[in-house]
Write a protein that holds these residues in place. Structure first.
Motif, PDB file in Angstrom:
ATOM      1  N   GLY A 190     -42.233  14.278  27.268  1.00 24.28           N
ATOM      2  CA  GLY A 190     -41.736  12.936  27.029  1.00 24.28           C
ATOM      3  C   GLY A 190     -40.759  12.485  28.097  1.00 24.28           C
ATOM      4  N   THR A 191     -40.169  11.345  27.859  1.00 19.30           N
ATOM      5  CA  THR A 191     -39.190  10.767  28.775  1.00 19.30           C
ATOM      6  C   THR A 191     -37.788  11.225  28.402  1.00 19.30           C
ATOM      7  OG1 THR A 191     -40.542   8.800  29.223  1.00 19.30           O
ATOM      8  CG2 THR A 191     -38.168   8.612  29.597  1.00 19.30           C
ATOM      9  N   TYR A 192     -37.047  11.702  29.397  1.00 17.77           N
ATOM     10  CA  TYR A 192     -35.676  12.152  29.187  1.00 17.77           C
ATOM     11  C   TYR A 192     -34.736  11.373  30.104  1.00 17.77           C
ATOM     12  CZ  TYR A 192     -37.371  16.265  26.618  1.00 17.77           C
ATOM     13  OH  TYR A 192     -37.960  17.105  25.706  1.00 17.77           O
ATOM     14  N   LEU A 193     -33.600  11.002  29.548  1.00 18.41           N
ATOM     15  CA  LEU A 193     -32.530  10.393  30.328  1.00 18.41           C
ATOM     16  C   LEU A 193     -31.282  11.244  30.161  1.00 18.41           C
ATOM     17  CD1 LEU A 193     -32.958   6.614  29.345  1.00 18.41           C
ATOM     18  CD2 LEU A 193     -33.989   7.833  31.269  1.00 18.41           C
ATOM     19  N   LEU A 194     -30.677  11.620  31.292  1.00 24.64           N
ATOM     20  CA  LEU A 194     -29.450  12.421  31.268  1.00 24.64           C
ATOM     21  C   LEU A 194     -28.326  11.600  31.883  1.00 24.64           C
ATOM     22  CD1 LEU A 194     -31.707  14.612  30.943  1.00 24.64           C
ATOM     23  CD2 LEU A 194     -30.218  16.152  32.216  1.00 24.64           C
ATOM     24  N   ALA A 195     -27.299  11.312  31.096  1.00 31.70           N
ATOM     25  CA  ALA A 195     -26.138  10.579  31.590  1.00 31.70           C
ATOM     26  C   ALA A 195     -25.159  11.568  32.217  1.00 31.70           C
ATOM     27  CB  ALA A 195     -25.470   9.810  30.463  1.00 31.70           C
ATOM     28  N   VAL A 196     -24.869  11.360  33.492  1.00 33.61           N
ATOM     29  CA  VAL A 196     -24.054  12.303  34.262  1.00 33.61           C
ATOM     30  C   VAL A 196     -22.987  11.539  35.033  1.00 33.61           C
ATOM     31  CG1 VAL A 196     -24.096  14.010  36.136  1.00 33.61           C
ATOM     32  CG2 VAL A 196     -25.980  13.911  34.492  1.00 33.61           C
ATOM     33  N   ASP A 197     -21.803  12.117  35.140  1.00 33.29           N
ATOM     34  CA  ASP A 197     -20.826  11.590  36.087  1.00 33.29           C
ATOM     35  C   ASP A 197     -20.265  12.717  36.937  1.00 33.29           C
ATOM     36  OD1 ASP A 197     -18.557  12.734  34.724  1.00 33.29           O
ATOM     37  OD2 ASP A 197     -18.544  11.044  33.352  1.00 33.29           O
ATOM     38  N   VAL A 198     -19.748  12.339  38.091  1.00 31.76           N
ATOM     39  CA  VAL A 198     -19.148  13.300  39.026  1.00 31.76           C
ATOM     40  C   VAL A 198     -17.769  12.777  39.412  1.00 31.76           C
ATOM     41  CG1 VAL A 198     -19.305  14.421  41.270  1.00 31.76           C
ATOM     42  CG2 VAL A 198     -21.379  14.057  39.915  1.00 31.76           C
ATOM     43  N   THR A 199     -16.759  13.626  39.245  1.00 29.54           N
ATOM     44  CA  THR A 199     -15.369  13.243  39.518  1.00 29.54           C
ATOM     45  C   THR A 199     -14.757  14.255  40.480  1.00 29.54           C
ATOM     46  OG1 THR A 199     -15.163  12.306  37.305  1.00 29.54           O
ATOM     47  CG2 THR A 199     -13.120  12.795  38.470  1.00 29.54           C
ATOM     48  N   ALA A 200     -13.902  13.758  41.369  1.00 30.60           N
ATOM     49  CA  ALA A 200     -13.233  14.650  42.324  1.00 30.60           C
ATOM     50  C   ALA A 200     -11.855  14.122  42.661  1.00 30.60           C
ATOM     51  CB  ALA A 200     -14.060  14.795  43.603  1.00 30.60           C
ATOM     52  N   ASP A 201     -10.928  15.037  42.879  1.00 35.11           N
ATOM     53  CA  ASP A 201      -9.626  14.706  43.443  1.00 35.11           C
ATOM     54  C   ASP A 201      -9.774  14.780  44.962  1.00 35.11           C
ATOM     55  OD1 ASP A 201      -8.407  14.451  40.941  1.00 35.11           O
ATOM     56  OD2 ASP A 201      -8.065  16.609  40.833  1.00 35.11           O
ATOM     57  N   LEU A 202      -9.548  13.668  45.619  1.00 35.26           N
ATOM     58  CA  LEU A 202      -9.739  13.601  47.059  1.00 35.26           C
ATOM     59  C   LEU A 202      -8.513  14.137  47.804  1.00 35.26           C
ATOM     60  CD1 LEU A 202     -11.469  10.108  47.381  1.00 35.26           C
ATOM     61  CD2 LEU A 202     -12.474  12.336  46.871  1.00 35.26           C
ATOM     62  N   ALA A 203      -8.743  14.496  49.050  1.00 37.16           N
ATOM     63  CA  ALA A 203      -7.674  15.082  49.859  1.00 37.16           C
ATOM     64  C   ALA A 203      -6.520  14.112  50.078  1.00 37.16           C
ATOM     65  CB  ALA A 203      -8.244  15.539  51.206  1.00 37.16           C
ATOM     66  N   ASP A 204      -6.787  12.789  49.995  1.00 39.39           N
ATOM     67  CA  ASP A 204      -5.722  11.808  50.201  1.00 39.39           C
ATOM     68  C   ASP A 204      -4.908  11.549  48.942  1.00 39.39           C
ATOM     69  OD1 ASP A 204      -7.378  10.301  48.596  1.00 39.39           O
ATOM     70  OD2 ASP A 204      -7.874   8.799  50.104  1.00 39.39           O
ATOM     71  N   GLY A 205      -5.194  12.294  47.859  1.00 42.36           N
ATOM     72  CA  GLY A 205      -4.437  12.148  46.623  1.00 42.36           C
ATOM     73  C   GLY A 205      -5.063  11.231  45.596  1.00 42.36           C
ATOM     74  N   SER A 206      -6.100  10.516  45.967  1.00 41.04           N
ATOM     75  CA  SER A 206      -6.768   9.621  45.025  1.00 41.04           C
ATOM     76  C   SER A 206      -7.870  10.364  44.276  1.00 41.04           C
ATOM     77  CB  SER A 206      -7.361   8.413  45.763  1.00 41.04           C
ATOM     78  OG  SER A 206      -8.361   8.836  46.683  1.00 41.04           O
ATOM     79  N   THR A 207      -8.430   9.716  43.277  1.00 45.35           N
ATOM     80  CA  THR A 207      -9.508  10.291  42.481  1.00 45.35           C
ATOM     81  C   THR A 207     -10.745   9.414  42.610  1.00 45.35           C
ATOM     82  OG1 THR A 207      -7.973  11.264  40.890  1.00 45.35           O
ATOM     83  CG2 THR A 207     -10.238  10.971  40.162  1.00 45.35           C
ATOM     84  N   ALA A 208     -11.886  10.043  42.791  1.00 43.95           N
ATOM     85  CA  ALA A 208     -13.151   9.316  42.890  1.00 43.95           C
ATOM     86  C   ALA A 208     -14.045   9.719  41.731  1.00 43.95           C
ATOM     87  CB  ALA A 208     -13.847   9.615  44.219  1.00 43.95           C
ATOM     88  N   SER A 209     -14.781   8.759  41.184  1.00 42.34           N
ATOM     89  CA  SER A 209     -15.679   9.054  40.076  1.00 42.34           C
ATOM     90  C   SER A 209     -16.864   8.107  40.117  1.00 42.34           C
ATOM     91  CB  SER A 209     -14.943   8.917  38.739  1.00 42.34           C
ATOM     92  OG  SER A 209     -15.776   9.306  37.669  1.00 42.34           O
TER      93      SER A 209
END
Length: 292
Positions: A190-209
């Motif tokens: 069947g059809t599958y959907l997977l909800a995923v996120d990726v988060t990281a603390d960047l070297a400049d001190g900010s956070t990316a997601s």
């Protein structure tokens, strides 16, 4: 006991595995248009391009390799991936009866089966993060169970990374410059959907997601167009990837230290108040006693 090929296919290649030793060209292009990938090597991972943090699919089956948008990509798992579940308690976590047919994307590449992995090797990402990222499974929508796990060697115990049978979210820490493949098991076609996120603390001190939905068409009778047109409608829990990343980040110790300091200060203030009250009570008693 069922002596199926599954028990063999679920075993990792020796580490380090030559197939996992790769580097990505910073000049690889961004593909346009829809694509159905049903064989060859693909990786899911973060990409940092022109200051934008995204989750994309690296299609290494294409020549030359390209990056694709998950919304425009369906990973099709053909019936060549079907295997019976072993009659072995070690695989009870799959939630399937022994002998039941499931679709398996194995940890080691199998001819005719799309080989799904993940990496943190995009040159833009490598230049922006210091330790790694958190890949977070926030939900699964589909007709059957989905399990992603690692297994090292014939006697190694399975390590479950993601499972649709467990509560969400399910964070997974991935070190910088990592390229990994695992076993992906789908309980029903069947059809599958997977909800995923990726988060990281960047070297400049900010956070990316970034968040995305992975689209999979499992089984020869499943039309990939259904996966393109499907919408993820299940409720999603709040993302917790950042907290998971901090648990593996030395900087998280700063936050814990601040908590401990606050507790210590609170205790000290309370002790001081009690001492002041005690001294006041002693003074009052002394003033109230008759002078001899």
């Amino acid at each position: 006991m069922i002596k199926s090929l599954l028990a063999v296919l679920l075993v990792a290649a020796p580490s380090p595995a030559p197939d996992l030793d790769q580097s990505l060209d910073p000049g690889q292009s961004q593909a346009a248009g829809r694509a159905v990938l049903e064989s060859g090597h693909v990786d899911i991972g973060p990409r940092l391009r022109d200051g934008t943090w995204t989750i994309q699919i690296h299609d290494d089956h294409a020549v030359p390799s390209v990056w694709r948008e998950p919304a425009d990509t369906v990973l099709r798992i053909r019936d060549t991936a079907r295997q019976p579940v072993p009659d072995d308690e070690a695989y009870a976590f799959l939630g399937e009866q022994p002998g039941a047919e499931v679709h398996v994307v194995p940890q080691t590449e199998k001819q005719g089966v799309v080989w799904i992995g993940w990496n943190t090797q995009d040159p833009g990402v490598l230049g922006a993060i210091s330790r790694g990222v958190t890949m977070n499974l926030r939900g699964v929508q589909g007709p059957g169970n989905v399990t992603v796990f690692l297994q090292s060697g014939n006697l190694g115990a399975p390590q479950v990374l993601w499972s649709s049978a467990k509560p969400y979210p399910q964070p997974m820490w991935v070190e910088t410059n990592t390229h990994t493949h695992a076993n992906w098991v789908f309980g029903k076609p069947g059809t599958y959907l997977l909800a995923v996120d990726v988060t990281a603390d960047l070297a400049d001190g900010s956070t990316a997601s970034a968040s995305t939905v992975l689209r999979l068409a499992v089984g020869d009778t499943t039309n990939p167009d259904d996966a393109f047109g499907a919408a993820f409608t299940a409720p999603l829990p709040a993302a917790s990837g950042s907290a998971a990343a901090q648990a593996h980040n030395p900087s998280s110790g700063t936050g814990n230290a601040l908590i401990y300091v606050a507790i210590a200060v609170g205790v000290a203030v309370l002790v001081l108040i009690l001492l002041v009250l005690r001294q006041s009570a002693v003074r009052r008693r002394a003033e109230e006693e008759p002078t001899r």
